[in-house]
Motif scaffolding. Structure first.
Motif, short mmCIF file in Angstrom:
data_model
loop_
_atom_site.label_atom_id
_atom_site.label_comp_id
_atom_site.label_asym_id
_atom_site.label_seq_id
_atom_site.Cartn_x
_atom_site.Cartn_y
_atom_site.Cartn_z
N UNK A 186 0.83 -1.20 0.00
CA UNK A 186 0.00 0.00 0.00
C UNK A 186 0.86 1.26 0.00
N UNK A 187 0.40 2.28 -0.65
CA UNK A 187 1.03 3.59 -0.60
C UNK A 187 0.52 4.33 0.64
N UNK A 188 1.42 4.68 1.52
CA UNK A 188 1.03 5.34 2.75
C UNK A 188 0.60 6.78 2.46
N UNK A 189 -0.49 7.18 3.08
CA UNK A 189 -0.97 8.56 2.97
C UNK A 189 -1.59 8.96 4.31
N UNK A 190 -1.83 10.27 4.53
CA UNK A 190 -2.38 10.70 5.81
C UNK A 190 -3.74 10.05 6.11
N UNK A 191 -3.89 9.57 7.34
CA UNK A 191 -5.12 8.90 7.79
C UNK A 191 -5.58 9.50 9.12
N UNK A 192 -6.76 9.10 9.53
CA UNK A 192 -7.33 9.61 10.77
C UNK A 192 -6.51 9.20 11.99
N UNK A 245 3.75 13.05 9.55
CA UNK A 245 2.44 13.68 9.41
C UNK A 245 1.39 12.78 8.80
N UNK A 246 1.60 11.46 8.89
CA UNK A 246 0.66 10.52 8.30
C UNK A 246 -0.53 10.22 9.21
N UNK A 247 -0.42 10.58 10.49
CA UNK A 247 -1.54 10.39 11.42
C UNK A 247 -1.34 11.32 12.61
N UNK A 260 -12.18 7.82 9.51
CA UNK A 260 -12.56 7.43 8.16
C UNK A 260 -11.48 6.59 7.49
N UNK A 261 -10.27 6.63 8.05
CA UNK A 261 -9.16 5.86 7.48
C UNK A 261 -8.18 5.50 8.58
N UNK A 262 -7.55 4.34 8.44
CA UNK A 262 -6.64 3.82 9.46
C UNK A 262 -5.35 3.34 8.82
N UNK A 263 -4.23 3.81 9.37
CA UNK A 263 -2.94 3.20 9.06
C UNK A 263 -2.75 2.05 10.04
#
Length: 221
Positions: free
Chosen positions: A21-27, A50-52, A119-122
């Motif tokens: 997966x490509x990591x991106x900012x999540x909740x 700054x991803x979470x 809405x999104x989880x790493x």
């Protein structure tokens, strides 16, 4: 002595277990407890990028962590994160979970109680647990985007960190078995297993890399 074929088969399983997966900012970033403090380190690295804005560490103790992490996996992860510079206000601890399903369910409940909108989880795990964690979270946390993450490292680097090649192979085989049988038991969503990965798994089972298999479904050797 581990044969060249066994190593090749192990690499097939290693590559399959990682989601890419490509990591991106999540909740939020949720670090799944284990014996490996590298999970906490990976979660902290994502936080610092700054991803979470918030970290949740989840996990009680197990037979493999009771001595090394007597205060509980999540507590030790939190201590590690604070040691690495994360403010305590940015870390929540879920100290009861004893398996991946509970990790997800209890973390979800903790965030709901704290009033955190998600809405999104790493989902941060050991490298070879990415796919299992993802499949479990998709089942237990519907409606939320799940992005799997772990410490970027090669199979050789991971073996060097564990210092036990046979144990690593056993763990990869055990994780694959659970991906095969847990969907039928309702613990996770089904994942397509390519034929070459399944063949590699079966060869490794025949070679005796079975210590992490569930005994109720252990293939004959």
């Amino acid at each position: 002595m581990i044969s060249a074929q066994a190593w090749a088969d192990t690499r097939r399983l290693w590559d399959y277990h990682q989601m890419g997966h490509t990591v991106r900012p999540c909740s939020v970033a949720v670090g799944l407890g284990s014996h490996d403090l590298g999970v906490a380190d990976a979660a902290v690295a994502l936080y610092k990028r700054g991803m979470a804005p918030l970290l949740v560490f989840t996990g009680a103790t197990s037979a493999t962590t009771r001595v090394r992490m007597p205060r509980g996996e999540a507590v030790h992860y939190r201590e590690r994160a604070i040691e690495l510079g994360v403010p305590s206000s940015a870390v929540l601890v879920e100290p009861r979970a004893r398996n991946t399903g509970e990790n997800v369910q209890f973390s979800k409940a903790l965030l709901e109680e704290a009033g955190v909108e998600v809405s999104s989880v790493l989902l941060v795990s050991k490298p070879y647990e990415e796919r299992r964690a993802y499949a479990t979270a998709r089942k237990a946390w519907p409606g939320v985007e799940i992005i799997s993450a772990s410490t970027p490292m090669t199979l050789n680097e991971y073996v060097d960190s564990i210092q036990d090649a046979r144990l690593v192979i056993d763990m990869l085989v055990g994780a694959l078995q659970r991906l095969l049988i847990y969907p039928e038991q309702g613990f996770m969503i089904e994942q397509r297993v390519p034929a070459d990965v399944l063949e590699a798994y079966e060869r490794l089972c025949r070679e005796g890399f079975t210590s992490r298999l569930l005994t109720t479904d252990k293939p004959s050797t």
